[in-house]
Design an enzyme around this catalytic site. Structure first.
Site, PDB file in Angstrom:
ATOM      1  N   ARG A 162       0.815  -1.228   0.000  1.00 33.40           N
ATOM      2  CA  ARG A 162       0.000   0.000   0.000  1.00 33.40           C
ATOM      3  C   ARG A 162       0.846   1.275   0.000  1.00 33.40           C
ATOM      4  O   ARG A 162       0.483   2.274   0.594  1.00 33.40           O
ATOM      5  CB  ARG A 162      -0.953   0.011   1.219  1.00 33.40           C
ATOM      6  CG  ARG A 162      -2.068  -1.000   1.120  1.00 33.40           C
ATOM      7  CD  ARG A 162      -3.001  -0.881   2.306  1.00 33.40           C
ATOM      8  NE  ARG A 162      -2.323  -1.216   3.545  1.00 33.40           N
ATOM      9  CZ  ARG A 162      -2.745  -0.888   4.758  1.00 33.40           C
ATOM     10  NH1 ARG A 162      -3.860  -0.210   4.901  1.00 33.40           N
ATOM     11  NH2 ARG A 162      -2.060  -1.251   5.826  1.00 33.40           N
ATOM     12  N   LEU A 221       1.253   3.435  -2.254  1.00 38.31           N
ATOM     13  CA  LEU A 221       0.598   4.606  -2.845  1.00 38.31           C
ATOM     14  C   LEU A 221      -0.349   5.277  -1.852  1.00 38.31           C
ATOM     15  O   LEU A 221      -0.430   6.491  -1.759  1.00 38.31           O
ATOM     16  CB  LEU A 221      -0.178   4.207  -4.110  1.00 38.31           C
ATOM     17  CG  LEU A 221      -0.805   5.389  -4.853  1.00 38.31           C
ATOM     18  CD1 LEU A 221       0.267   6.331  -5.385  1.00 38.31           C
ATOM     19  CD2 LEU A 221      -1.701   4.919  -5.990  1.00 38.31           C
ATOM     20  N   LYS A 222      -1.039   4.445  -1.103  1.00 38.15           N
ATOM     21  CA  LYS A 222      -1.946   4.988  -0.080  1.00 38.15           C
ATOM     22  C   LYS A 222      -1.172   5.870   0.896  1.00 38.15           C
ATOM     23  O   LYS A 222      -1.546   7.011   1.152  1.00 38.15           O
ATOM     24  CB  LYS A 222      -2.615   3.825   0.662  1.00 38.15           C
ATOM     25  CG  LYS A 222      -3.345   4.233   1.912  1.00 38.15           C
ATOM     26  CD  LYS A 222      -3.622   3.022   2.802  1.00 38.15           C
ATOM     27  CE  LYS A 222      -4.206   3.443   4.118  1.00 38.15           C
ATOM     28  NZ  LYS A 222      -5.561   3.994   4.012  1.00 38.15           N
ATOM     29  N   LYS A 279     -20.341   2.564  -6.762  1.00 42.06           N
ATOM     30  CA  LYS A 279     -19.744   1.229  -6.834  1.00 42.06           C
ATOM     31  C   LYS A 279     -19.440   0.876  -8.286  1.00 42.06           C
ATOM     32  O   LYS A 279     -20.233   1.157  -9.172  1.00 42.06           O
ATOM     33  CB  LYS A 279     -20.724   0.179  -6.309  1.00 42.06           C
ATOM     34  CG  LYS A 279     -21.224   0.495  -4.943  1.00 42.06           C
ATOM     35  CD  LYS A 279     -20.680  -0.437  -3.913  1.00 42.06           C
ATOM     36  CE  LYS A 279     -21.231  -0.030  -2.562  1.00 42.06           C
ATOM     37  NZ  LYS A 279     -20.232  -0.054  -1.516  1.00 42.06           N
ATOM     38  N   ILE A 295     -23.869   7.093  12.336  1.00 42.32           N
ATOM     39  CA  ILE A 295     -23.968   5.767  11.719  1.00 42.32           C
ATOM     40  C   ILE A 295     -23.196   4.722  12.508  1.00 42.32           C
ATOM     41  O   ILE A 295     -23.347   3.525  12.293  1.00 42.32           O
ATOM     42  CB  ILE A 295     -23.500   5.829  10.252  1.00 42.32           C
ATOM     43  CG1 ILE A 295     -24.266   6.921   9.499  1.00 42.32           C
ATOM     44  CG2 ILE A 295     -23.678   4.511   9.544  1.00 42.32           C
ATOM     45  CD1 ILE A 295     -25.773   6.763   9.533  1.00 42.32           C
ATOM     46  N   ASP A 336     -26.001  -3.174  10.044  1.00 39.40           N
ATOM     47  CA  ASP A 336     -25.579  -2.518   8.803  1.00 39.40           C
ATOM     48  C   ASP A 336     -25.628  -3.476   7.625  1.00 39.40           C
ATOM     49  O   ASP A 336     -25.060  -4.557   7.676  1.00 39.40           O
ATOM     50  CB  ASP A 336     -24.129  -2.021   8.942  1.00 39.40           C
ATOM     51  CG  ASP A 336     -24.011  -0.869   9.932  1.00 39.40           C
ATOM     52  OD1 ASP A 336     -24.968  -0.079  10.028  1.00 39.40           O
ATOM     53  OD2 ASP A 336     -22.963  -0.764  10.600  1.00 39.40           O
ATOM     54  N   HIS A 389     -17.342  11.346   3.287  1.00 38.99           N
ATOM     55  CA  HIS A 389     -16.179  10.867   2.527  1.00 38.99           C
ATOM     56  C   HIS A 389     -15.210  12.001   2.246  1.00 38.99           C
ATOM     57  O   HIS A 389     -14.124  11.792   1.743  1.00 38.99           O
ATOM     58  CB  HIS A 389     -16.625  10.224   1.220  1.00 38.99           C
ATOM     59  CG  HIS A 389     -17.576   9.089   1.443  1.00 38.99           C
ATOM     60  ND1 HIS A 389     -18.939   9.287   1.518  1.00 38.99           N
ATOM     61  CD2 HIS A 389     -17.379   7.782   1.652  1.00 38.99           C
ATOM     62  CE1 HIS A 389     -19.523   8.128   1.748  1.00 38.99           C
ATOM     63  NE2 HIS A 389     -18.598   7.190   1.834  1.00 38.99           N
ATOM     64  N   CYS A 429     -22.614   8.311   6.543  1.00 40.35           N
ATOM     65  CA  CYS A 429     -21.930   7.035   6.787  1.00 40.35           C
ATOM     66  C   CYS A 429     -21.138   7.161   8.085  1.00 40.35           C
ATOM     67  O   CYS A 429     -21.171   8.206   8.740  1.00 40.35           O
ATOM     68  CB  CYS A 429     -21.036   6.687   5.598  1.00 40.35           C
ATOM     69  SG  CYS A 429     -20.478   4.963   5.588  1.00 40.35           S
TER      70      CYS A 429
HETATM   71  N1  GLN Z   1     -21.540   1.272  11.424  1.00 40.88           N
HETATM   72  C1  GLN Z   1     -20.512   1.407  10.452  1.00 40.88           C
HETATM   73  C2  GLN Z   1     -19.664   2.628  10.736  1.00 40.88           C
HETATM   74  O1  GLN Z   1     -20.181   3.601  11.148  1.00 40.88           O
HETATM   75  C3  GLN Z   1     -21.078   1.517   9.071  1.00 40.88           C
HETATM   76  C4  GLN Z   1     -19.985   1.703   8.078  1.00 40.88           C
HETATM   77  C5  GLN Z   1     -20.436   1.601   6.657  1.00 40.88           C
HETATM   78  O2  GLN Z   1     -21.573   1.777   6.348  1.00 40.88           O
HETATM   79  N2  GLN Z   1     -19.538   1.333   5.771  1.00 40.88           N
HETATM   80  O3  GLN Z   1     -18.487   2.644  10.511  1.00 40.88           O
HETATM   81 ZN    ZN Z   2     -22.112   3.626   5.084  1.00 37.27          ZN
END
Ligand code: GLN
Ligand code: ZN
Length: 757
Positions: free
Chosen positions: A15, A17-18, A114, A432, A600, A696, A728
């Site tokens: 990894r 490059l990351k 995706k 989330i 999830d 993100h 998220c």
């Molecule tokens: N519960 C997870 C989090 O908050 C959900 C992550 C996800 O949806 N990829 O990290």
């Molecule tokens: Zn998510």
């Protein structure tokens, strides 16, 4: 027989490059240093592929962030809001990929989606009526030259014109059809340039051909390539397809002037049938995708030879190939030091797949293939019985009946009971699940792994983090709290570690998007719950607060979709085995006083078959029941949440409602909230939290921006069904942006709440 691969992983063997990119983002290294790392990765990959004996080695499969984004930049399809920032070329590119907030402006990233049925994500190109598609990028030719200087005449890999136009989002009146001429001209020019450079093959990736195609789609494809191929010169053009079969256009592509056609014999259910029924054109080379580019098991040479024997009847020019880019598998088994030999010998990562391709070539060229050493070793491996069978799990799965998949009482009644129990304000706020996984948290986990930290100290540390997180959330004023998921490396791997039947790798990373990589665990045997997985953490967190604490689990379909699955039992069987285990955990949480449990299903849509006609039978008919089984045993007053990492479920909206969760949160902020209309039209019953901001990206959303999003949501969704949350988990973010973002979120919710009262 010649050999090739569709593409090679580009994040670097370890990894590199990351890590370099992240340093660059933090201003710790210069662009030149980042470029140096990139060059080294490319050199390493080229050398490795050459050493393995591969005849046709790809180039331009490298990308700093994403190949579709590269194509948009190559084609001048970059929204002005990025180019106008007045940044360097590289930084404009990263601004489009990640968003930009700084002295030069404040812009969001392009949408991310995706990549077909994989866990890779691409950046969605934006095209508007002013976009003028023309060839401006030099990356493909630069990288070709770079390899040529090392004595390797590579096969440049380019996302094809059709797939590019299909994936782009059209912001104005114009649609894909309006860009055919410009796009074809740009690709023709690209061919000219490669002619000038003396390229032998050029590969156009057209995975969109394995989707359902209308006759208009086929026409667009034909128009594009009639034009592109009309003056192609001496460079040979390979049309490369993957992720399925090309049943809607096989005849048409055979008639076009391609020099080679790449077909997927692993995922393409009908590929072999298409070749058998229609033959394969004499004037073209068949690139036979027989080595699975997506899974990590050793190829079964016996079955592969059967396919190739059949193909040889239809084509005299066959090139051995992978089924898709090796981007979707980890780099090398050589990085794994802890795998037992009995497991290891069943695996092939990218590097090992190169040797498989070479072995297959040697077997095919041998006078007596079936007695070659390589063939014999391979067939012995595949006939060996494998460990990990659990008959009691298998019996439980086979004895499930209809009623096991039904939760009672029905949704509406539960909704009433739960409203009374939790007594939450209008527009309840929540997150989330995960909170920032700081360097400190990662270091503690590493110390536990290496033995520098005892498990008691680790437990104490995690509890401190949980306590801090609870205090933080109470301070921010959120209504439904979470424990923060600090104990988790990853939402799937963590559960895998608590389940029997899983095995793990150390360094088997696969790129998910940009610099983000995942390390999918491997389903080795039958799955069962070895011990409670989350109860201790959730119960502790709940003990610290009077607000409801959500228990946090990953659902069976997501666990399956983000693992490397078995190939010796069906996906359905695996999903139900996992569902059994997660259900035990759900009931355990409930019995221990956790009133809200989120399961999830971040990746539910991910493995939806690409063709609509396969959706139910091949997938939804077992995936939705697997989720329902997980929660069908809880009491009416227990509230079940689920979360999905995307908002494109317009076409499976009924199925999602039918998962029968009480609340669903999902990504909406990156997709312009278009999903809201769909929810409304379908009378969506489940309560919803369409993410009000994009996690993100590191930018902090303002309160006003969030208020605007909530108002929009409120117009389509009944107020009493609406939840307010980010889109998220927050684990990839830092506290510096998370805290102010959440404060803005809570204040925004309060303000709209007041207006409503
Ligand atoms: N519960 C997870 C989090 O908050 C959900 C992550 C996800 O949806 N990829 O990290
Ligand atoms: Zn998510």
């Amino acid at each position: 027989m010649e050999t090739t691969v569709i593409g090679y992983p580009r994040i670097g063997n370890l990894r590199e490059l990351k890590f370099a990119s992240e340093k660059y983002f933090r201003n710790e290294i210069s662009a030149a240093e980042l470029e140096k790392t990139a060059r080294e990765i490319r050199a390493y990959n080229l050398e490795l592929q050459k050493k393995s004996g591969l005849d046709i080695i790809p180039s331009n499969d490298f990308s700093y962030y994403d190949g579709v984004l590269d194509t948009a930049f190559m084609l001048n399809a970059v929204p002005a809001r990025y180019t106008e920032l007045g940044l360097s070329e590289l930084d404009i590119y990263f601004a489009a990929a990640r968003g930009y907030q700084g002295t030069k402006g404040d812009v969001k990233a392009l949408a991310m989606k995706k990549w077909f049925n994989t866990n890779y994500h691409y950046m969605v190109p934006e095209v508007d009526d002013e976009t003028e598609i023309r060839l401006v990028g030099k990356k493909p030719t630069d990288l070709f030259r770079e390899a040529l200087e090392k004595g390797i005449r590579t096969k440049p890999v380019i996302i094809g014109a059709y797939t590019f136009l299909k994936l782009a989002r059209y912001k104005g009146e114009k649609t894909a059809a309006d860009f055919i001429d410009q796009t074809a001209a740009a690709y023709s020019e690209l061919l000219d340039r490669f002619n000038g450079l003396g390229a032998d093959w050029i590969q156009f990736d057209e995975p969109s051909l394995v989707m359902d195609m209308t006759s208009d789609d086929v026409k667009i494809f034909e128009s594009l390539y009639e034009e592109i191929l009309s003056s192609k010169g001496s460079v040979r053009v390979l049309l490369q397809t993957y992720f399925g079969d090309v049943r809607d256009c096989y005849k048409e592509i055979c008639k076009l002037g391609f020099d080679g056609i790449g077909l997927d014999f692993v995922e393409g259910k009908k590929t072999l049938e298409l070749v058998k029924e229609n033959g394969f054109p004499d004037d073209k080379t068949l690139f036979a995708g027989v080595v699975n580019g997506k899974n990590i098991w050793r190829n079964n040479y016996a079955s592969t030879l059967l396919i190739l024997d059949e193909l040889k009847k239809h084509s005299s020019q066959i090139v051995l190939n992978t089924s898709c880019s090796l981007l979707h598998v980890p780099c090398s088994l050589a990085n794994e030091t802890l795998l037992s030999e009995s497991c290891r010998k069943h695996f092939a990562f990218a590097e090992e797949k190169l040797s498989e391709i070479e072995e297959l070539r040697q077997i095919l060229e041998a006078e007596y293939p079936l007695v070659t050493e390589a063939y014999r070793r391979n067939s012995a491996l595949h006939s060996e019985p494998r460990s990990g069978r659990n008959d009691s799990v298998r019996e439980k799965v086979s004895s499930l009946t209809e009623k096991d998949f039904v939760r009672l009482p029905e949704f509406a009644e539960r909704e009433k009971i739960q409203k009374a129990r939790f007594n939450l304000p209008l527009f309840p706020t929540t997150t989330i699940g995960s909170f920032p996984q700081t360097a400190e948290v990662k270091a503690a986990r590493k110390a536990l792994r290496t033995g520098e930290m005892s498990s008691d100290d680790y437990e104490k540390f995690i509890k401190e983090k949980i306590a801090e997180c609870v205090t933080q959330q109470e301070g921010i004023g959120l209504d439904v709290l979470v424990h923060g998921e600090f104990e988790r490396n990853d939402m799937v791997e963590y559960f895998g570690e608590c389940l029997d039947g899983y095995i793990f790798t150390e360094k088997a990373w696969v790129q998910s998007y940009g610099t983000r990589c995942v390390k999918p665990p491997v389903i080795w045997g039958d799955i069962s719950r070895a011990r409670p997985m989350t109860v201790k953490w959730s119960v502790y967190a709940q003990s610290l607060t009077n607000k409801p604490m959500k228990g946090m689990l990953t659902g069976p379909v997501t666990i399956l979709n983000w693992s490397f699955p078995r190939e010796d039992i069906s996906l359905k069987e695996s999903a139900l085995q996992i569902a059994l285990a997660i259900r035990e955990e759900v009931l355990d949480l409930e019995a221990n006083g956790i009133g809200i449990i989120q399961v999830d299903e971040a990746a539910l849509r991910e493995k939806l078959p690409l063709r609509r006609s396969d959706w139910r039978e091949d997938y939804l008919d077992w995936a939705i029941p697997a989720f329902r089984y997980v929660h069908s045993g809880v009491k009416a007053e227990t509230q079940i949440h689920t979360h999905m990492c995307y908002s494109e479920f317009a076409d499976i909206i009924r199925d999602i409602d039918n998962m029968d969760a009480d609340v669903i949160t999902f990504e909406a902020s990156r997709s312009d909230l278009t999903i809201l209309d769909v929810l409304k039209e379908n009378n969506f019953r489940t309560e919803v939290g369409p993410g009000v901001y994009d996690i993100h990206s590191p930018r902090i959303p303002s309160k006003e921006e969030i208020i605007a999003a909530i108002r929009k949501m409120k117009e389509r969704i009944p107020a009493e069904k609406l939840w307010i949350n980010p889109d998220c988990g927050l684990k990839t973010r830092g506290n510096a942006e998370t805290v102010p973002s959440l404060i803005n979120l809570v204040n925004a919710a309060k303000e709209v709440r007041n207006e409503n009262c």
